[in-house]
Design a protein around this motif. Structure first.
Motif, PDB file in Angstrom:
ATOM      1  N   LEU A  19       0.279   2.571   2.111  1.00  0.00           N
ATOM      2  CA  LEU A  19       1.011   1.418   1.578  1.00  0.00           C
ATOM      3  C   LEU A  19       1.278   1.582   0.081  1.00  0.00           C
ATOM      4  CD1 LEU A  19      -0.701  -1.517   3.482  1.00  0.00           C
ATOM      5  CD2 LEU A  19       1.627  -0.635   3.809  1.00  0.00           C
ATOM      6  N   HIS A  20       0.297   2.111  -0.624  1.00  0.00           N
ATOM      7  CA  HIS A  20       0.477   2.349  -2.065  1.00  0.00           C
ATOM      8  C   HIS A  20       1.597   3.353  -2.297  1.00  0.00           C
ATOM      9  CE1 HIS A  20      -0.452   4.226  -5.995  1.00  0.00           C
ATOM     10  NE2 HIS A  20      -0.626   2.964  -6.334  1.00  0.00           N
ATOM     11  N   ARG A  21       1.604   4.443  -1.543  1.00  0.00           N
ATOM     12  CA  ARG A  21       2.652   5.457  -1.684  1.00  0.00           C
ATOM     13  C   ARG A  21       4.031   4.891  -1.321  1.00  0.00           C
ATOM     14  NH1 ARG A  21      -0.365  10.520   1.292  1.00  0.00           N
ATOM     15  NH2 ARG A  21      -1.804  11.002  -0.402  1.00  0.00           N
ATOM     16  N   LEU A  22       4.082   4.109  -0.258  1.00  0.00           N
ATOM     17  CA  LEU A  22       5.350   3.525   0.171  1.00  0.00           C
ATOM     18  C   LEU A  22       5.893   2.558  -0.877  1.00  0.00           C
ATOM     19  CD1 LEU A  22       4.401   2.980   3.908  1.00  0.00           C
ATOM     20  CD2 LEU A  22       6.226   4.489   3.083  1.00  0.00           C
ATOM     21  N   ALA A  23       5.038   1.704  -1.406  1.00  0.00           N
ATOM     22  CA  ALA A  23       5.465   0.759  -2.444  1.00  0.00           C
ATOM     23  C   ALA A  23       5.963   1.510  -3.677  1.00  0.00           C
ATOM     24  CB  ALA A  23       4.322  -0.181  -2.808  1.00  0.00           C
ATOM     25  N   LYS A  24       5.242   2.547  -4.055  1.00  0.00           N
ATOM     26  CA  LYS A  24       5.643   3.332  -5.224  1.00  0.00           C
ATOM     27  C   LYS A  24       6.998   4.000  -4.991  1.00  0.00           C
ATOM     28  CE  LYS A  24       3.850   6.746  -8.437  1.00  0.00           C
ATOM     29  NZ  LYS A  24       2.721   7.593  -8.801  1.00  0.00           N
ATOM     30  N   ALA A  25       7.194   4.565  -3.801  1.00  0.00           N
ATOM     31  CA  ALA A  25       8.469   5.215  -3.483  1.00  0.00           C
ATOM     32  C   ALA A  25       9.615   4.216  -3.456  1.00  0.00           C
ATOM     33  CB  ALA A  25       8.358   5.930  -2.132  1.00  0.00           C
ATOM     34  N   LEU A  26       9.317   2.976  -3.097  1.00  0.00           N
ATOM     35  CA  LEU A  26      10.331   1.921  -3.059  1.00  0.00           C
ATOM     36  C   LEU A  26      10.466   1.213  -4.407  1.00  0.00           C
ATOM     37  CD1 LEU A  26       9.468   0.528   0.470  1.00  0.00           C
ATOM     38  CD2 LEU A  26      11.592   1.690  -0.195  1.00  0.00           C
ATOM     39  N   ASP A  27       9.711   1.695  -5.393  1.00  0.00           N
ATOM     40  CA  ASP A  27       9.743   1.148  -6.755  1.00  0.00           C
ATOM     41  C   ASP A  27       9.487  -0.360  -6.749  1.00  0.00           C
ATOM     42  OD1 ASP A  27       9.944   1.406  -9.523  1.00  0.00           O
ATOM     43  OD2 ASP A  27      12.088   0.937  -9.519  1.00  0.00           O
ATOM     44  N   THR A  28       8.454  -0.746  -6.032  1.00  0.00           N
ATOM     45  CA  THR A  28       8.085  -2.157  -5.939  1.00  0.00           C
ATOM     46  C   THR A  28       6.579  -2.291  -6.076  1.00  0.00           C
ATOM     47  OG1 THR A  28       8.477  -4.168  -4.661  1.00  0.00           O
ATOM     48  CG2 THR A  28       7.838  -2.238  -3.420  1.00  0.00           C
ATOM     49  N   PRO A  29       6.078  -3.377  -6.620  1.00  0.00           N
ATOM     50  CA  PRO A  29       4.630  -3.562  -6.715  1.00  0.00           C
ATOM     51  C   PRO A  29       3.991  -3.633  -5.318  1.00  0.00           C
ATOM     52  CG  PRO A  29       5.778  -5.130  -8.131  1.00  0.00           C
ATOM     53  CD  PRO A  29       6.816  -4.466  -7.276  1.00  0.00           C
ATOM     54  N   PHE A  30       2.835  -3.063  -5.192  1.00  0.00           N
ATOM     55  CA  PHE A  30       2.068  -3.066  -3.941  1.00  0.00           C
ATOM     56  C   PHE A  30       1.950  -4.477  -3.368  1.00  0.00           C
ATOM     57  CE2 PHE A  30      -2.119  -3.277  -1.827  1.00  0.00           C
ATOM     58  CZ  PHE A  30      -2.021  -2.218  -0.928  1.00  0.00           C
ATOM     59  N   SER A  31       1.710  -5.445  -4.243  1.00  0.00           N
ATOM     60  CA  SER A  31       1.494  -6.829  -3.796  1.00  0.00           C
ATOM     61  C   SER A  31       2.716  -7.437  -3.110  1.00  0.00           C
ATOM     62  CB  SER A  31       1.078  -7.712  -4.975  1.00  0.00           C
ATOM     63  OG  SER A  31       2.093  -7.720  -5.957  1.00  0.00           O
ATOM     64  N   VAL A  32       3.904  -6.933  -3.391  1.00  0.00           N
ATOM     65  CA  VAL A  32       5.122  -7.467  -2.772  1.00  0.00           C
ATOM     66  C   VAL A  32       5.073  -7.311  -1.255  1.00  0.00           C
ATOM     67  CG1 VAL A  32       7.624  -7.092  -2.569  1.00  0.00           C
ATOM     68  CG2 VAL A  32       6.547  -7.226  -4.814  1.00  0.00           C
ATOM     69  N   LEU A  33       4.367  -6.315  -0.779  1.00  0.00           N
ATOM     70  CA  LEU A  33       4.262  -6.107   0.672  1.00  0.00           C
ATOM     71  C   LEU A  33       3.531  -7.248   1.360  1.00  0.00           C
ATOM     72  CD1 LEU A  33       3.350  -2.309   0.699  1.00  0.00           C
ATOM     73  CD2 LEU A  33       5.607  -3.353   0.994  1.00  0.00           C
ATOM     74  N   PHE A  34       2.818  -8.062   0.591  1.00  0.00           N
ATOM     75  CA  PHE A  34       1.967  -9.103   1.169  1.00  0.00           C
ATOM     76  C   PHE A  34       2.349 -10.523   0.753  1.00  0.00           C
ATOM     77  CE2 PHE A  34      -0.379  -5.178   0.811  1.00  0.00           C
ATOM     78  CZ  PHE A  34      -0.848  -5.021   2.106  1.00  0.00           C
ATOM     79  N   VAL A  35       3.515 -10.729   0.186  1.00  0.00           N
ATOM     80  CA  VAL A  35       3.866 -12.061  -0.315  1.00  0.00           C
ATOM     81  C   VAL A  35       4.308 -13.035   0.755  1.00  0.00           C
ATOM     82  CG1 VAL A  35       4.463 -11.243  -2.625  1.00  0.00           C
ATOM     83  CG2 VAL A  35       6.248 -11.456  -0.881  1.00  0.00           C
ATOM     84  N   ASP A  36       4.536 -12.596   1.958  1.00  0.00           N
ATOM     85  CA  ASP A  36       5.107 -13.467   2.972  1.00  0.00           C
ATOM     86  C   ASP A  36       4.104 -14.133   3.895  1.00  0.00           C
ATOM     87  OD1 ASP A  36       7.659 -13.143   2.089  1.00  0.00           O
ATOM     88  OD2 ASP A  36       8.058 -11.439   3.371  1.00  0.00           O
ATOM     89  N   TYR A  37       2.856 -14.124   3.552  1.00  0.00           N
ATOM     90  CA  TYR A  37       1.906 -14.879   4.366  1.00  0.00           C
ATOM     91  C   TYR A  37       0.811 -15.458   3.501  1.00  0.00           C
ATOM     92  CZ  TYR A  37       0.817  -9.901   4.856  1.00  0.00           C
ATOM     93  OH  TYR A  37       0.675  -8.566   4.660  1.00  0.00           O
ATOM     94  N   GLN A  38       0.138 -16.403   4.085  1.00  0.00           N
ATOM     95  CA  GLN A  38      -0.938 -17.086   3.377  1.00  0.00           C
ATOM     96  C   GLN A  38      -2.167 -17.097   4.267  1.00  0.00           C
ATOM     97  OE1 GLN A  38       0.825 -20.888   2.763  1.00  0.00           O
ATOM     98  NE2 GLN A  38       0.286 -21.661   4.766  1.00  0.00           N
ATOM     99  N   VAL A  39      -3.305 -17.205   3.653  1.00  0.00           N
ATOM    100  CA  VAL A  39      -4.561 -17.289   4.387  1.00  0.00           C
ATOM    101  C   VAL A  39      -5.076 -18.711   4.260  1.00  0.00           C
ATOM    102  CG1 VAL A  39      -6.927 -16.445   4.531  1.00  0.00           C
ATOM    103  CG2 VAL A  39      -5.077 -14.873   3.921  1.00  0.00           C
ATOM    104  N   ALA A  40      -5.422 -19.292   5.368  1.00  0.00           N
ATOM    105  CA  ALA A  40      -5.930 -20.666   5.362  1.00  0.00           C
ATOM    106  C   ALA A  40      -7.216 -20.726   6.170  1.00  0.00           C
ATOM    107  CB  ALA A  40      -4.894 -21.609   5.969  1.00  0.00           C
ATOM    108  N   SER A  41      -8.094 -21.583   5.769  1.00  0.00           N
ATOM    109  CA  SER A  41      -9.334 -21.778   6.503  1.00  0.00           C
ATOM    110  C   SER A  41      -9.141 -22.927   7.478  1.00  0.00           C
ATOM    111  CB  SER A  41     -10.464 -22.090   5.530  1.00  0.00           C
ATOM    112  OG  SER A  41     -11.659 -22.285   6.232  1.00  0.00           O
ATOM    113  N   VAL A  42      -9.383 -22.653   8.747  1.00  0.00           N
ATOM    114  CA  VAL A  42      -9.233 -23.658   9.789  1.00  0.00           C
ATOM    115  C   VAL A  42     -10.537 -23.740  10.564  1.00  0.00           C
ATOM    116  CG1 VAL A  42      -7.955 -24.324  11.854  1.00  0.00           C
ATOM    117  CG2 VAL A  42      -6.776 -23.160   9.986  1.00  0.00           C
ATOM    118  N   ALA A  43     -11.170 -24.887  10.524  1.00  0.00           N
ATOM    119  CA  ALA A  43     -12.418 -25.134  11.253  1.00  0.00           C
ATOM    120  C   ALA A  43     -13.450 -24.040  10.979  1.00  0.00           C
ATOM    121  CB  ALA A  43     -12.141 -25.266  12.744  1.00  0.00           C
TER     122      ALA A  43
END
Length: 87
Positions: free
Chosen positions: A53-77
């Motif tokens: 993932l680090h190599r792919l993000a670097k090759a795409l000239d984007t921050p590693f964290s951008v790969l994970f911006v589309d979801y959230q973690v929530a605590s349920v019960a």
């Protein structure tokens, strides 16, 4: 086993790759990832390692964290669940 995170990361990689005008073959070769593994990863059928993932993000000239911006973690019960909220 396919899970939501793997699918979301694959979708994000495909979006970034196509926006950059790079073929899956070229990106996989540039990052040292087997083409069949890369394409299965884009479909969320296989997981990428953190190193990949680090190599792919670097090759795409984007921050590693951008790969994970589309979801959230929530605590349920008292348990952690991951929910996608946008694409």
């Amino acid at each position: 086993m396919i899970n939501q995170i793997d699918v979301a990361v694959g979708v994000k990689l495909r979006q970034l790759r196509t926006a950059a005008g790079i073929s899956s073959t070229r990106l996989a070769m540039q990052c040292g990832v087997a083409l069949h593994h890369y394409e299965a990863g884009e479909r969320g059928e296989q997981r990428f390692s953190a190193r990949e993932l680090h190599r792919l993000a670097k090759a795409l000239d984007t921050p590693f964290s951008v790969l994970f911006v589309d979801y959230q973690v929530a605590s349920v019960a008292g348990s952690q669940t991951v929910g996608l909220y946008r694409f």
